[in-house]
Design a protein around this motif. Sequence first.
Motif, PDB file in Angstrom:
ATOM      1  N   VAL A 132      -1.227 -28.383 -38.160  1.00 19.13           N
ATOM      2  CA  VAL A 132      -2.364 -29.179 -37.681  1.00 19.13           C
ATOM      3  C   VAL A 132      -2.143 -29.548 -36.219  1.00 19.13           C
ATOM      4  CG1 VAL A 132      -3.711 -31.284 -38.046  1.00 19.13           C
ATOM      5  CG2 VAL A 132      -2.693 -30.091 -40.005  1.00 19.13           C
ATOM      6  N   THR A 133      -3.219 -29.519 -35.453  1.00 19.32           N
ATOM      7  CA  THR A 133      -3.168 -29.876 -34.042  1.00 19.32           C
ATOM      8  C   THR A 133      -4.442 -30.601 -33.648  1.00 19.32           C
ATOM      9  OG1 THR A 133      -2.775 -29.013 -31.802  1.00 19.32           O
ATOM     10  CG2 THR A 133      -4.216 -27.721 -33.215  1.00 19.32           C
ATOM     11  N   GLY A 134      -4.378 -31.262 -32.523  1.00 22.20           N
ATOM     12  CA  GLY A 134      -5.581 -31.791 -31.911  1.00 22.20           C
ATOM     13  C   GLY A 134      -6.152 -30.753 -30.963  1.00 22.20           C
ATOM     14  N   VAL A 135      -7.450 -30.762 -30.772  1.00 21.76           N
ATOM     15  CA  VAL A 135      -8.086 -29.813 -29.858  1.00 21.76           C
ATOM     16  C   VAL A 135      -7.478 -29.951 -28.457  1.00 21.76           C
ATOM     17  CG1 VAL A 135     -10.278 -29.216 -28.731  1.00 21.76           C
ATOM     18  CG2 VAL A 135     -10.215 -29.668 -31.194  1.00 21.76           C
ATOM     19  N   THR A 136      -7.181 -31.164 -28.054  1.00 22.70           N
ATOM     20  CA  THR A 136      -6.654 -31.387 -26.713  1.00 22.70           C
ATOM     21  C   THR A 136      -5.278 -30.750 -26.522  1.00 22.70           C
ATOM     22  OG1 THR A 136      -7.928 -33.428 -26.604  1.00 22.70           O
ATOM     23  CG2 THR A 136      -6.197 -33.164 -24.983  1.00 22.70           C
ATOM     24  N   GLU A 137      -4.475 -30.664 -27.580  1.00 21.34           N
ATOM     25  CA  GLU A 137      -3.185 -29.976 -27.469  1.00 21.34           C
ATOM     26  C   GLU A 137      -3.394 -28.496 -27.145  1.00 21.34           C
ATOM     27  OE1 GLU A 137       0.706 -28.747 -30.155  1.00 21.34           O
ATOM     28  OE2 GLU A 137      -0.417 -30.533 -30.729  1.00 21.34           O
ATOM     29  N   LEU A 138      -4.402 -27.893 -27.752  1.00 11.26           N
ATOM     30  CA  LEU A 138      -4.706 -26.491 -27.461  1.00 11.26           C
ATOM     31  C   LEU A 138      -5.111 -26.322 -25.997  1.00 11.26           C
ATOM     32  CD1 LEU A 138      -6.748 -25.689 -30.704  1.00 11.26           C
ATOM     33  CD2 LEU A 138      -4.352 -25.080 -30.226  1.00 11.26           C
ATOM     34  N   VAL A 139      -5.885 -27.289 -25.492  1.00  8.76           N
ATOM     35  CA  VAL A 139      -6.275 -27.263 -24.077  1.00  8.76           C
ATOM     36  C   VAL A 139      -5.023 -27.370 -23.208  1.00  8.76           C
ATOM     37  CG1 VAL A 139      -7.550 -28.453 -22.238  1.00  8.76           C
ATOM     38  CG2 VAL A 139      -8.560 -28.231 -24.524  1.00  8.76           C
ATOM     39  N   GLY A 140      -4.136 -28.310 -23.548  1.00 10.34           N
ATOM     40  CA  GLY A 140      -2.912 -28.493 -22.777  1.00 10.34           C
ATOM     41  C   GLY A 140      -2.053 -27.245 -22.732  1.00 10.34           C
ATOM     42  N   ASN A 141      -1.996 -26.524 -23.838  1.00 13.83           N
ATOM     43  CA  ASN A 141      -1.223 -25.277 -23.853  1.00 13.83           C
ATOM     44  C   ASN A 141      -1.823 -24.242 -22.915  1.00 13.83           C
ATOM     45  OD1 ASN A 141       0.594 -26.213 -25.770  1.00 13.83           O
ATOM     46  ND2 ASN A 141      -0.477 -25.271 -27.483  1.00 13.83           N
ATOM     47  N   ALA A 142      -3.142 -24.150 -22.876  1.00 12.75           N
ATOM     48  CA  ALA A 142      -3.827 -23.120 -22.084  1.00 12.75           C
ATOM     49  C   ALA A 142      -4.016 -23.513 -20.620  1.00 12.75           C
ATOM     50  CB  ALA A 142      -5.194 -22.818 -22.704  1.00 12.75           C
ATOM     51  N   LEU A 143      -3.904 -24.779 -20.314  1.00 15.52           N
ATOM     52  CA  LEU A 143      -4.188 -25.282 -18.967  1.00 15.52           C
ATOM     53  C   LEU A 143      -3.182 -24.780 -17.943  1.00 15.52           C
ATOM     54  CD1 LEU A 143      -6.070 -27.190 -17.367  1.00 15.52           C
ATOM     55  CD2 LEU A 143      -4.450 -29.028 -17.886  1.00 15.52           C
ATOM     56  N   ILE A 144      -3.688 -24.210 -16.863  1.00 11.28           N
ATOM     57  CA  ILE A 144      -2.858 -23.780 -15.740  1.00 11.28           C
ATOM     58  C   ILE A 144      -3.035 -24.801 -14.631  1.00 11.28           C
ATOM     59  CG2 ILE A 144      -2.441 -21.993 -14.013  1.00 11.28           C
ATOM     60  CD1 ILE A 144      -3.681 -19.989 -16.031  1.00 11.28           C
ATOM     61  N   LEU A 145      -1.963 -25.476 -14.289  1.00 14.80           N
ATOM     62  CA  LEU A 145      -2.018 -26.491 -13.242  1.00 14.80           C
ATOM     63  C   LEU A 145      -1.701 -25.867 -11.890  1.00 14.80           C
ATOM     64  CD1 LEU A 145      -0.177 -29.330 -15.164  1.00 14.80           C
ATOM     65  CD2 LEU A 145      -2.621 -29.106 -14.760  1.00 14.80           C
ATOM     66  N   PRO A 146      -2.354 -26.327 -10.834  1.00 15.57           N
ATOM     67  CA  PRO A 146      -2.082 -25.770  -9.504  1.00 15.57           C
ATOM     68  C   PRO A 146      -0.601 -25.890  -9.154  1.00 15.57           C
ATOM     69  CG  PRO A 146      -3.996 -27.231  -9.445  1.00 15.57           C
ATOM     70  CD  PRO A 146      -3.367 -27.381 -10.802  1.00 15.57           C
ATOM     71  N   GLY A 147       0.005 -24.784  -8.757  1.00 14.04           N
ATOM     72  CA  GLY A 147       1.400 -24.787  -8.326  1.00 14.04           C
ATOM     73  C   GLY A 147       2.421 -24.846  -9.442  1.00 14.04           C
ATOM     74  N   GLU A 148       1.999 -24.741 -10.675  1.00 10.46           N
ATOM     75  CA  GLU A 148       2.967 -24.844 -11.768  1.00 10.46           C
ATOM     76  C   GLU A 148       3.890 -23.634 -11.776  1.00 10.46           C
ATOM     77  OE1 GLU A 148       1.116 -22.860 -15.807  1.00 10.46           O
ATOM     78  OE2 GLU A 148       0.774 -24.978 -15.500  1.00 10.46           O
ATOM     79  N   LYS A 149       5.126 -23.866 -12.189  1.00  6.69           N
ATOM     80  CA  LYS A 149       6.043 -22.746 -12.376  1.00  6.69           C
ATOM     81  C   LYS A 149       5.681 -22.080 -13.698  1.00  6.69           C
ATOM     82  CE  LYS A 149       9.677 -25.160 -14.833  1.00  6.69           C
ATOM     83  NZ  LYS A 149      11.063 -25.163 -15.126  1.00  6.69           N
ATOM     84  N   GLU A 150       6.126 -20.852 -13.881  1.00  4.56           N
ATOM     85  CA  GLU A 150       5.794 -20.143 -15.111  1.00  4.56           C
ATOM     86  C   GLU A 150       6.302 -20.919 -16.310  1.00  4.56           C
ATOM     87  OE1 GLU A 150       6.086 -15.743 -17.180  1.00  4.56           O
ATOM     88  OE2 GLU A 150       7.298 -16.168 -15.418  1.00  4.56           O
TER      89      GLU A 150
END
Length: 168
Positions: A132-150
């Motif tokens: 079970v997950t929250g929808v927002t956790e799925l967003v957090g997994n997919a979110l690419i933040l500017p300048g993030e390392k791999e």
Amino acid sequence: ISEFTADLIKHGKLELDPSRNDNLTVTFHDSCNPSRGMGMLDEPRYVIQNVCNNFYDMPANTIRENTFCCGSGSGLNAGEDMELRMCGGLPRANAVKHVHEKYGVNMLACVCAIDRAALPDLMNYWVPGVDVTGVTELVGNALILPGEKERETDLRGEPLPGMEEDDA
């Protein structure tokens, strides 16, 4: 937050990589109050479909305005009456079991914090293999933040698809 997130996605304000959730085959539970009470039916699905490549709805007569109770409301989320909780959530669990067996669903997403806390016991009991997950956790997994390392892990600290260690 699903309405706000859907709006951000629709207007191109978020950079997303849905392949970061490719280890998940997701279905969505319409929580009673947001769905029947407030009419929030499309926004969570729109978000999930933009952050996951593998989404399957449960049968039409078990979702949206016809959503089944998951057994977590009305005080049934208390551990003191686990048998009643498992009985109350059986219809929802059967719908999840259907998509688990038909499509290989291994993740049940929801927007309600109470359901997010109560559904894992229901899944462990009736549909082992579905987390079970929250929808927002799925967003957090997919979110690419500017300048993030791999990134190599998801928000649970588990390897992202393609980042698993070889056991050679």
